[in-house]
Design an enzyme around this catalytic site. Sequence first.
Site, PDB file in Angstrom:
ATOM      1  N   ARG A 121       0.816  -1.226   0.000  1.00  0.00           N
ATOM      2  CA  ARG A 121       0.000   0.000   0.000  1.00  0.00           C
ATOM      3  C   ARG A 121       0.847   1.272   0.000  1.00  0.00           C
ATOM      4  O   ARG A 121       0.420   2.334   0.452  1.00  0.00           O
ATOM      5  CB  ARG A 121      -0.957   0.026   1.191  1.00  0.00           C
ATOM      6  N   LYS A 143       5.115  11.655 -10.914  1.00  0.00           N
ATOM      7  CA  LYS A 143       4.234  10.946 -11.857  1.00  0.00           C
ATOM      8  C   LYS A 143       4.867   9.596 -12.126  1.00  0.00           C
ATOM      9  O   LYS A 143       6.015   9.522 -12.569  1.00  0.00           O
ATOM     10  CB  LYS A 143       4.108  11.721 -13.169  1.00  0.00           C
ATOM     11  N   GLU A 185      13.512  18.615 -23.550  1.00  0.00           N
ATOM     12  CA  GLU A 185      12.763  18.939 -22.317  1.00  0.00           C
ATOM     13  C   GLU A 185      13.416  20.124 -21.600  1.00  0.00           C
ATOM     14  O   GLU A 185      12.752  20.852 -20.868  1.00  0.00           O
ATOM     15  CB  GLU A 185      12.685  17.708 -21.396  1.00  0.00           C
ATOM     16  N   LYS A 227      10.872  22.905 -12.647  1.00  0.00           N
ATOM     17  CA  LYS A 227       9.886  21.831 -12.448  1.00  0.00           C
ATOM     18  C   LYS A 227       9.448  21.752 -10.993  1.00  0.00           C
ATOM     19  O   LYS A 227       8.254  21.566 -10.693  1.00  0.00           O
ATOM     20  CB  LYS A 227      10.449  20.478 -12.919  1.00  0.00           C
ATOM     21  N   GLU A 237      -1.815  18.370 -11.078  1.00  0.00           N
ATOM     22  CA  GLU A 237      -2.248  18.908 -12.369  1.00  0.00           C
ATOM     23  C   GLU A 237      -3.729  19.285 -12.331  1.00  0.00           C
ATOM     24  O   GLU A 237      -4.512  18.927 -13.228  1.00  0.00           O
ATOM     25  CB  GLU A 237      -1.984  17.861 -13.456  1.00  0.00           C
ATOM     26  N   ARG A 242       0.629  22.782 -13.925  1.00  0.00           N
ATOM     27  CA  ARG A 242       1.479  21.632 -14.271  1.00  0.00           C
ATOM     28  C   ARG A 242       1.250  21.186 -15.711  1.00  0.00           C
ATOM     29  O   ARG A 242       2.138  20.664 -16.360  1.00  0.00           O
ATOM     30  CB  ARG A 242       1.238  20.477 -13.294  1.00  0.00           C
ATOM     31  N   ASN A 246       3.327  20.001 -20.453  1.00  0.00           N
ATOM     32  CA  ASN A 246       3.009  19.157 -21.610  1.00  0.00           C
ATOM     33  C   ASN A 246       3.172  19.909 -22.928  1.00  0.00           C
ATOM     34  O   ASN A 246       2.720  19.432 -23.977  1.00  0.00           O
ATOM     35  CB  ASN A 246       1.588  18.605 -21.491  1.00  0.00           C
ATOM     36  N   HIS A 249       3.547  18.193 -26.274  1.00  0.00           N
ATOM     37  CA  HIS A 249       3.249  16.774 -26.086  1.00  0.00           C
ATOM     38  C   HIS A 249       2.033  16.298 -26.881  1.00  0.00           C
ATOM     39  O   HIS A 249       1.956  15.130 -27.230  1.00  0.00           O
ATOM     40  CB  HIS A 249       3.062  16.452 -24.603  1.00  0.00           C
ATOM     41  N   HIS A 253       2.784  13.500 -29.191  1.00  0.00           N
ATOM     42  CA  HIS A 253       2.146  12.196 -28.989  1.00  0.00           C
ATOM     43  C   HIS A 253       1.656  11.645 -30.337  1.00  0.00           C
ATOM     44  O   HIS A 253       1.828  10.456 -30.641  1.00  0.00           O
ATOM     45  CB  HIS A 253       0.974  12.348 -28.019  1.00  0.00           C
ATOM     46  N   HIS A 267      10.866   9.829 -27.494  1.00  0.00           N
ATOM     47  CA  HIS A 267       9.875  10.717 -26.869  1.00  0.00           C
ATOM     48  C   HIS A 267      10.325  12.197 -26.939  1.00  0.00           C
ATOM     49  O   HIS A 267       9.567  13.064 -27.375  1.00  0.00           O
ATOM     50  CB  HIS A 267       9.650  10.290 -25.417  1.00  0.00           C
TER      51      HIS A 267
HETATM   52  P1  NAD Z   1      14.900   5.225 -21.001  1.00  0.00           P
HETATM   53  O1  NAD Z   1      14.695   5.087 -19.565  1.00  0.00           O
HETATM   54  O2  NAD Z   1      14.375   4.151 -21.878  1.00  0.00           O
HETATM   55  O3  NAD Z   1      16.463   5.401 -21.295  1.00  0.00           O
HETATM   56  C1  NAD Z   1      16.893   5.501 -22.627  1.00  0.00           C
HETATM   57  C2  NAD Z   1      17.980   4.477 -22.939  1.00  0.00           C
HETATM   58  O4  NAD Z   1      19.196   4.888 -22.356  1.00  0.00           O
HETATM   59  C3  NAD Z   1      17.707   3.086 -22.376  1.00  0.00           C
HETATM   60  O5  NAD Z   1      18.095   2.151 -23.349  1.00  0.00           O
HETATM   61  C4  NAD Z   1      18.634   2.981 -21.166  1.00  0.00           C
HETATM   62  O6  NAD Z   1      19.055   1.666 -20.915  1.00  0.00           O
HETATM   63  C5  NAD Z   1      19.790   3.848 -21.576  1.00  0.00           C
HETATM   64  N1  NAD Z   1      20.505   4.531 -20.497  1.00  0.00           N
HETATM   65  C6  NAD Z   1      19.976   5.225 -19.482  1.00  0.00           C
HETATM   66  N2  NAD Z   1      20.939   5.841 -18.787  1.00  0.00           N
HETATM   67  C7  NAD Z   1      22.098   5.534 -19.373  1.00  0.00           C
HETATM   68  C8  NAD Z   1      23.444   5.913 -19.131  1.00  0.00           C
HETATM   69  N3  NAD Z   1      23.760   6.797 -18.182  1.00  0.00           N
HETATM   70  N4  NAD Z   1      24.395   5.380 -19.916  1.00  0.00           N
HETATM   71  C9  NAD Z   1      24.071   4.530 -20.922  1.00  0.00           C
HETATM   72  N5  NAD Z   1      22.827   4.180 -21.235  1.00  0.00           N
HETATM   73  C10 NAD Z   1      21.838   4.677 -20.468  1.00  0.00           C
HETATM   74  O7  NAD Z   1      14.295   6.585 -21.586  1.00  0.00           O
HETATM   75  P2  NAD Z   1      14.123   8.066 -21.008  1.00  0.00           P
HETATM   76  O8  NAD Z   1      14.159   8.939 -22.193  1.00  0.00           O
HETATM   77  O9  NAD Z   1      15.020   8.343 -19.876  1.00  0.00           O
HETATM   78  O10 NAD Z   1      12.655   8.038 -20.414  1.00  0.00           O
HETATM   79  C11 NAD Z   1      11.528   7.891 -21.234  1.00  0.00           C
HETATM   80  C12 NAD Z   1      10.354   7.525 -20.357  1.00  0.00           C
HETATM   81  O11 NAD Z   1      10.134   8.576 -19.427  1.00  0.00           O
HETATM   82  C13 NAD Z   1       9.044   7.339 -21.113  1.00  0.00           C
HETATM   83  O12 NAD Z   1       8.441   6.149 -20.678  1.00  0.00           O
HETATM   84  C14 NAD Z   1       8.192   8.523 -20.684  1.00  0.00           C
HETATM   85  O13 NAD Z   1       6.817   8.224 -20.658  1.00  0.00           O
HETATM   86  C15 NAD Z   1       8.728   8.791 -19.303  1.00  0.00           C
HETATM   87  N6  NAD Z   1       8.535  10.170 -18.821  1.00  0.00           N
HETATM   88  C16 NAD Z   1       8.012  10.313 -17.580  1.00  0.00           C
HETATM   89  C17 NAD Z   1       7.829  11.580 -17.061  1.00  0.00           C
HETATM   90  C18 NAD Z   1       7.297  11.745 -15.669  1.00  0.00           C
HETATM   91  O14 NAD Z   1       7.026  12.877 -15.259  1.00  0.00           O
HETATM   92  N7  NAD Z   1       7.169  10.680 -14.919  1.00  0.00           N
HETATM   93  C19 NAD Z   1       8.207  12.713 -17.800  1.00  0.00           C
HETATM   94  C20 NAD Z   1       8.763  12.522 -19.076  1.00  0.00           C
HETATM   95  C21 NAD Z   1       8.924  11.235 -19.571  1.00  0.00           C
HETATM   96  N1  GLY Z   2       6.391  15.652 -17.480  1.00  0.00           N
HETATM   97  C1  GLY Z   2       5.128  16.209 -17.168  1.00  0.00           C
HETATM   98  C2  GLY Z   2       4.850  16.294 -15.704  1.00  0.00           C
HETATM   99  O1  GLY Z   2       5.633  15.890 -14.890  1.00  0.00           O
HETATM  100  O2  GLY Z   2       3.812  16.788 -15.341  1.00  0.00           O
END
Ligand code: NAD
Ligand code: GLY
Length: 367
Positions: A121, A143, A185, A227, A237, A242, A246, A249, A253, A267
Amino acid sequence: MPIVPVALGARSYDILIEDGALDRAAMHLARFARGGRLAVVTDEQVAQAQLPRLTASLESAGIAVQTIILPPGERTKSWGQLEALIDRLLMLEIERGDHIIALGGGVIGDLVGFAAAILKRGCGFVQVPTTLLAQVDSSVGGKTAINTGAGKNLVGAFHQPGFVLIDPTTLDTLPPREVRAGYAEVVKYGLIDDAEFFAWCEGQGEYLLSGDPQARLHAIEKSVRAKAAIVADDERETSGRRALLNLGHTFGHALEADTGFSDRLLHGEGVAAGMALAFRYSARLNLCSAADAERVTAHLKAVGLPYDLASADVTGNGRTLVAHMLHDKKMAGGTLPFLLAHAIGKTFLSKDVLLDDVAAFLDQDRQ
Ligand code: NAD
Ligand code: GLY
């Protein structure tokens, strides 16, 4: 050593940003090691590139590290991987008062955060982001989510981490294309409400991208402060503030959907092209000047990010892309809120965008 607080009452936490912090992780994470142990979740690539730095520091401080290594990539944000992760965390007898360490990009951060939100939980977790995207965006704000057959991030929870440890030197092993995608970003914060920071990006962005430590630290701190302020103001949001995060986005998207949410368009690359489209669409509506829209496009182009449908490798027409937008979870009461701009640094949420007009704009913009 910059420490950025996220002020959320009982859920407040700090974000530490420091070159080399991963090698000194024990100093910052020992307080989370209940019973002298910590569970660390990461992916295979990060396990190779960065995990040894973290384990060396923790083990030298006498902290036992229990590592869980998952496959890399977006597909790991799934029901199947969530179930397997939860089972393994239960086997490790993680308790509600424990903290799980998420070492990796947004995929690991989002998945581990969601697992932490529902395990017993709700237990604690710490973000140790290793991509630029995760350092400037996804590790902050709570998030968490997985993807389902119906779309991305459709199942999740708001669950704040207990601490965020950002070591910009982890980016030294990140592929340049991933760094560039995360940079979109960074630019986003300038475009939302900080024209001065956008001008900094125009002048210094290329140094950040080539790994200059000063430029990198500056951009990460600036982004994280922006942020943290937005999240503190509108954690869930609800007020609309917040939602400004986006920017780009909704268009992005649709572009990601058109390219199959695949490596064809990352992305951050979708967000880059989406932001350029949002500014050009704002100019078409006479909301912002053509000169501002051109500045945004020119900067993204200069750093090698996609800035239109062709450079984003998108083949769909306006109608197809708008249909993708209609599947976006940000639909509210049958209308699709759109982030548009009055100028660089003056983004706002518009609720009266005509989708037929957006489709016509996309077809014209392609020509
Ligand atoms: P990711 O986590 O897939 O990382 C990208 C690639 O880089 C992966 O193959 C990973 O193994 C590799 N990698 C990571 N760090 C490394 C390092 N230091 N050295 C070598 N390789 C490395 O992708 P991302 O772009 O970090 O994240 C994308 C995700 O984030 C999406 O799922 C998206 O929806 C999410 N996201 C979430 C929020 C939020 O607020 N929670 C905001 C934006 C995006
Ligand atoms: N990346 C969008 C948010 O955190 O709200």
